[in-house]
Design an enzyme around this catalytic site. Structure first.
Site, PDB file in Angstrom:
ATOM      1  N   LYS A 113      16.870 -24.308   0.690  1.00 17.16           N
ATOM      2  CA  LYS A 113      15.341 -25.724   1.340  1.00 17.16           C
ATOM      3  C   LYS A 113      16.317 -26.674   1.604  1.00 17.16           C
ATOM      4  O   LYS A 113      17.075 -27.177   1.607  1.00 17.16           O
ATOM      5  CB  LYS A 113      14.802 -26.107  -0.215  1.00 17.16           C
ATOM      6  CG  LYS A 113      15.230 -25.382  -1.068  1.00 17.16           C
ATOM      7  CD  LYS A 113      13.829 -25.816  -2.015  1.00 17.16           C
ATOM      8  CE  LYS A 113      13.888 -25.234  -3.781  1.00 17.16           C
ATOM      9  NZ  LYS A 113      14.753 -25.210  -4.289  1.00 17.16           N
ATOM     10  N   ASP A 133      18.024 -19.843  -6.807  1.00 18.55           N
ATOM     11  CA  ASP A 133      17.557 -20.552  -6.067  1.00 18.55           C
ATOM     12  C   ASP A 133      18.182 -21.449  -6.018  1.00 18.55           C
ATOM     13  O   ASP A 133      17.937 -22.076  -7.095  1.00 18.55           O
ATOM     14  CB  ASP A 133      15.665 -20.993  -6.357  1.00 18.55           C
ATOM     15  CG  ASP A 133      14.965 -22.209  -6.409  1.00 18.55           C
ATOM     16  OD1 ASP A 133      14.471 -20.879  -4.856  1.00 18.55           O
ATOM     17  OD2 ASP A 133      15.566 -23.361  -6.353  1.00 18.55           O
TER      18      ASP A 133
END
Ligand code: A2P
Length: 282
Positions: free
Chosen positions: A77, A43
């Site tokens: 993101k 992530d």
């Protein structure tokens, strides 16, 4: 590797390796260590400014034959400054260049546009989301979702979207149980991921957590992560230490009793990031 299945059928490894606050200069080596320790879910975010290092770590492992690209589940993101349709599409391409990847596994909106900053926050989220939908439809990303959305941010998006978010990544750890938010997401087919599942390390110092963990013969970190896994939540712990990375993956041969789980649920707030999506001004 244990996985959870997203609402579109994509399998996501049930624990991920978090890279928030890991400098670009060191993240490549840490990603390589994490993959060697067994992590298959990584992530990052444009805002972390470490996507190129994460990409270096991934490539090093592929070049050494440790994993194939298809074995890995990679998330990044779109940052708040890039909200809106066109900016989000450009931000995605920049992230892909930084990572050195052709397709992504999960693309997330990092924070909701919200009413403390924008009158038109719903429209802004809708436009950002439309870009994610188009990237998904074009096959650039295997799943799309949001972070830090509370139910009142999600509801207008669910009303206007063509494709519903598959993931919501929120801060969760003992003292920040957010049962209503988890239930809302799960009732709507949205898989919940937990950022800072160890409360940036604070949880492991708590005597109550330590006492319960000791009864199971586990570390406090394993107790916190298992507590989330049993809720169907996917934790994203961070560690710069190879042994602790491995420990944080080793969650599958014990079960927290309903009574102990409820006691952890009931713990009062004792630390966290302090970042509330309804208050932040970034
Ligand atoms: P370290 O990198 O020295 O392992 P979070 O994921 O909630 O943000 O927490 C990250 C923090 O928790 C880091 O400071 C990390 O330190 C620490 N940490 C991670 N795993 C463990 C563990 N198994 N035991 C103790 N501390 C841990």
């Amino acid at each position: 590797m244990h996985t959870v299945t997203l609402c579109n059928g994509v399998a996501m490894p049930a624990v991920g390796y978090g890279t928030w606050r890991t400098p670009n200069e060191t993240v490549g080596g840490l990603v390589e260590t994490a993959i060697r320790a067994g992590y298959r879910h990584l992530d990052t975010a444009a805002k972390y400014a470490n996507e190129s290092g994460v990409g270096d770590g991934i490539r090093a492992c592929i070049d050494q034959g440790i994993v194939c690209r298809e074995d890995l589940f990679v998330t990044t993101k779109v940052w708040n400054a890039d909200r809106g349709y066109g900016r989000t599409i450009r931000a995605f391409e920049t992230s892909m260049q930084q990572l050195g990847l052709r397709t992504l596994d999960l693309y997330l909106i990092h924070w909701p546009a919200a009413s403390q900053q924008y009158d038109c926050w719903k429209a802004l989220n809708t436009e950002t989301w439309r870009a994610l939908e188009d990237l998904y439809k074009a096959g650039r990303v295997r799943a799309i979702g949001v972070c830090n959305f509370k139910p009142h941010h999600l509801l207008p998006l669910l009303d206007t979207c063509e494709i519903a978010p598959m993931v919501n990544q929120i801060e969760l750890h003992p003292g920040m149980t957010r049962a209503d938010e988890i239930a809302f997401c799960q009732e709507n087919g949205i898989t919940v991921q937990a950022w800072s599942p160890l409360g940036t390390g604070r949880m492991v110092e708590n005597p109550e957590i330590q006492a319960v963990a000791a009864r199971y013969g586990r570390t406090p970190a394993q107790l916190c992560l298992r507590w989330l896994v049993q809720k169907g939540v996917v934790p994203l712990p961070k560690s710069w230490n190879a042994q602790r990375m491995a420990d944080n993956l080793n969650l599958w041969d014990f079960k927290i009793s309903a009574e102990d789980s409820a006691a952890i649920d009931a713990m009062p707030y004792f630390g966290g990031s302090g970042e509330d999506p309804d208050k932040v001004m970034f």
